[in-house]
Design an enzyme around this catalytic site. Sequence first.
Site, PDB file in Angstrom:
ATOM      1  N   PRO A   1       0.831  -1.205   0.000  1.00  0.00           N
ATOM      2  CA  PRO A   1       0.000   0.000   0.000  1.00  0.00           C
ATOM      3  C   PRO A   1       0.867   1.256   0.000  1.00  0.00           C
ATOM      4  CG  PRO A   1       0.009  -1.062   2.161  1.00  0.00           C
ATOM      5  CD  PRO A   1       0.687  -1.991   1.220  1.00  0.00           C
TER       6      PRO A   1
ATOM      7  N   TYR B   1      -1.374   4.386  13.195  1.00  0.00           N
ATOM      8  CA  TYR B   1      -2.722   4.962  13.033  1.00  0.00           C
ATOM      9  C   TYR B   1      -3.703   4.421  14.084  1.00  0.00           C
ATOM     10  CZ  TYR B   1      -0.539   6.894   8.923  1.00  0.00           C
ATOM     11  OH  TYR B   1       0.320   7.582   8.092  1.00  0.00           O
TER      12      TYR B   1
HETATM   13  C1  LIG Z   1       5.148   6.796  -1.058  1.00  0.00           C
HETATM   14  C2  LIG Z   1       4.763   5.821   0.013  1.00  0.00           C
HETATM   15  C3  LIG Z   1       3.447   5.794   0.491  1.00  0.00           C
HETATM   16  C4  LIG Z   1       3.051   4.865   1.470  1.00  0.00           C
HETATM   17  N1  LIG Z   1       1.737   4.828   1.874  1.00  0.00           N
HETATM   18  C5  LIG Z   1       1.322   3.830   2.693  1.00  0.00           C
HETATM   19  C6  LIG Z   1      -0.071   3.665   2.976  1.00  0.00           C
HETATM   20  O1  LIG Z   1      -0.941   4.391   2.487  1.00  0.00           O
HETATM   21  N2  LIG Z   1      -0.414   2.650   3.816  1.00  0.00           N
HETATM   22  C7  LIG Z   1       0.512   1.789   4.377  1.00  0.00           C
HETATM   23  O2  LIG Z   1       0.139   0.882   5.104  1.00  0.00           O
HETATM   24  N3  LIG Z   1       1.835   1.944   4.108  1.00  0.00           N
HETATM   25  C8  LIG Z   1       2.249   2.906   3.269  1.00  0.00           C
HETATM   26  N4  LIG Z   1       3.586   2.990   2.934  1.00  0.00           N
HETATM   27  C9  LIG Z   1       4.543   1.965   3.443  1.00  0.00           C
HETATM   28  C10 LIG Z   1       4.726   0.820   2.407  1.00  0.00           C
HETATM   29  O3  LIG Z   1       3.552   0.049   2.306  1.00  0.00           O
HETATM   30  C11 LIG Z   1       5.877  -0.124   2.745  1.00  0.00           C
HETATM   31  O4  LIG Z   1       5.593  -0.757   3.972  1.00  0.00           O
HETATM   32  C12 LIG Z   1       7.242   0.573   2.865  1.00  0.00           C
HETATM   33  O5  LIG Z   1       7.435   1.470   1.797  1.00  0.00           O
HETATM   34  C13 LIG Z   1       8.401  -0.444   2.886  1.00  0.00           C
HETATM   35  O6  LIG Z   1       8.421  -1.208   1.693  1.00  0.00           O
HETATM   36  P1  LIG Z   1       9.442  -0.870   0.475  1.00  0.00           P
HETATM   37  O7  LIG Z   1      10.816  -0.800   1.070  1.00  0.00           O
HETATM   38  O8  LIG Z   1       9.277  -2.010  -0.493  1.00  0.00           O
HETATM   39  O9  LIG Z   1       9.023   0.436  -0.110  1.00  0.00           O
HETATM   40  C14 LIG Z   1       4.002   3.949   1.986  1.00  0.00           C
HETATM   41  C15 LIG Z   1       5.328   3.989   1.509  1.00  0.00           C
HETATM   42  C16 LIG Z   1       5.708   4.896   0.530  1.00  0.00           C
HETATM   43  C17 LIG Z   1       7.122   4.872   0.020  1.00  0.00           C
END
Ligand SMILES: Cc1cc2nc3c(=O)[nH]c(=O)nc-3n(C[C@H](O)[C@H](O)[C@H](O)COP(=O)(O)O)c2cc1C
Length: 367
Positions: free
Chosen positions: A24, A172
């Site tokens: 997400p 949250y």
């Molecule tokens: C731009 C952005 C927006 C995000 N928005 C959410 C969100 O709306 N809900 C959520 O649970 N996590 C959100 N996250 C966290 C990601 O789901 C994820 O856990 C985190 O980026 C680590 O994974 P990655 O290293 O593959 O990016 C967001 C992360 C990024 C980078």
Amino acid sequence: MAEMQTTLTFKRGLTVKNRLVMAPMTTKMSFYDGVVTQDEIDYYALHSGEVGMVITGAANIQANGKGWEGELGVEADYQIPNLAKLAAAIKKNGTKAILQIFHAGRMTDRSVLRGELPVSASAVAAQRAGAETPRELSEIEIQQVIENFKQATLRAIKAGFDGVELHGANTYLLQQFFSPHSNRRTDQWGGDRQKRFRLIEKVVQVVTQEVAESGAENFIVGYRFSPEEIETPGIRFEDTLYLVDQLSELALDYLHVSLSQFDRIAQSPDYHERPMIAYLQAKIAGRVPLIAVGNVQTKADITTLLQIADLAAVGQSLLIDPHFVAKIFNDQEELIRRKLNRYDLDELKIGNGVMSFLEQMMPERII
Ligand SMILES: Cc1cc2nc3c(=O)[nH]c(=O)nc-3n(C[C@H](O)[C@H](O)[C@H](O)COP(=O)(O)O)c2cc1C
């Protein structure tokens, strides 16, 4: 150990075509009233089709649950038509569409809430610069939150999503009720660990019951959580093992642990021998599939992750390269785009809001 290109069928009958999930990630592109924009639909369409399922960015279930500008809304029926377009855009090439639903609790401010004070379990400010002290939710308001999670789920069903993810992570509202830092209540919703879990339990029960009664076929319900807090008092890994044990007994289709690094070791000295996901899987003991996430960049990362968890969620790697999954499956890792700059935004359909966030939080991804 799961092979990345094998299917998985959840309890409620939905089958995903492979073990990769788009994590997400808010786009910050919705209209001021939470309605999905065409830009957002284009962004998801571009990033979908290869992964087994896409979990959308968080959508707020009621007005005072809004966490930031440009956030998706699922608090009113007028938002359903464009949510339906979003679900349809994601459901490309058999990819499944999951709507993440949440309430931001104290992790917002008066400017986002148009003058209203944020609410939470208790009137305790978050430990961050400029955090406002929230107002404690009343009993009636808590009942309303539960009802609104249910109504949001019904809207997701009407819009054609394949499921909802209850966002109980990233500090949250649902996490705020479980945390001894933000929940100092002395009524039925606060106190010991069991009582702090009560709102989560209630929301899961009401939502899953609603799904059963709605007659929606193959519609799944997942739950996302964060395993540790840095605050004192705060959620410790021990508390999280209790949480997943309880959640595994409920009618959920998957659990999703939110981590910045998928193989991170717990802070608690009692759990230093293995990564947190190994302890979590041991506690879950096959009762429900586990999604893990955090800095997945290579095929080797995915293989390592899937030795323990059942599904691998990918955030930034997929954001930056919409064909990350195909390149992994086709052994074309050398072709994966790993960094981006402002000139790539149009092509990747990423908005300025997300770009600013990445520049601030993940400067190593920017050139
Ligand atoms: C731009 C952005 C927006 C995000 N928005 C959410 C969100 O709306 N809900 C959520 O649970 N996590 C959100 N996250 C966290 C990601 O789901 C994820 O856990 C985190 O980026 C680590 O994974 P990655 O290293 O593959 O990016 C967001 C992360 C990024 C980078």
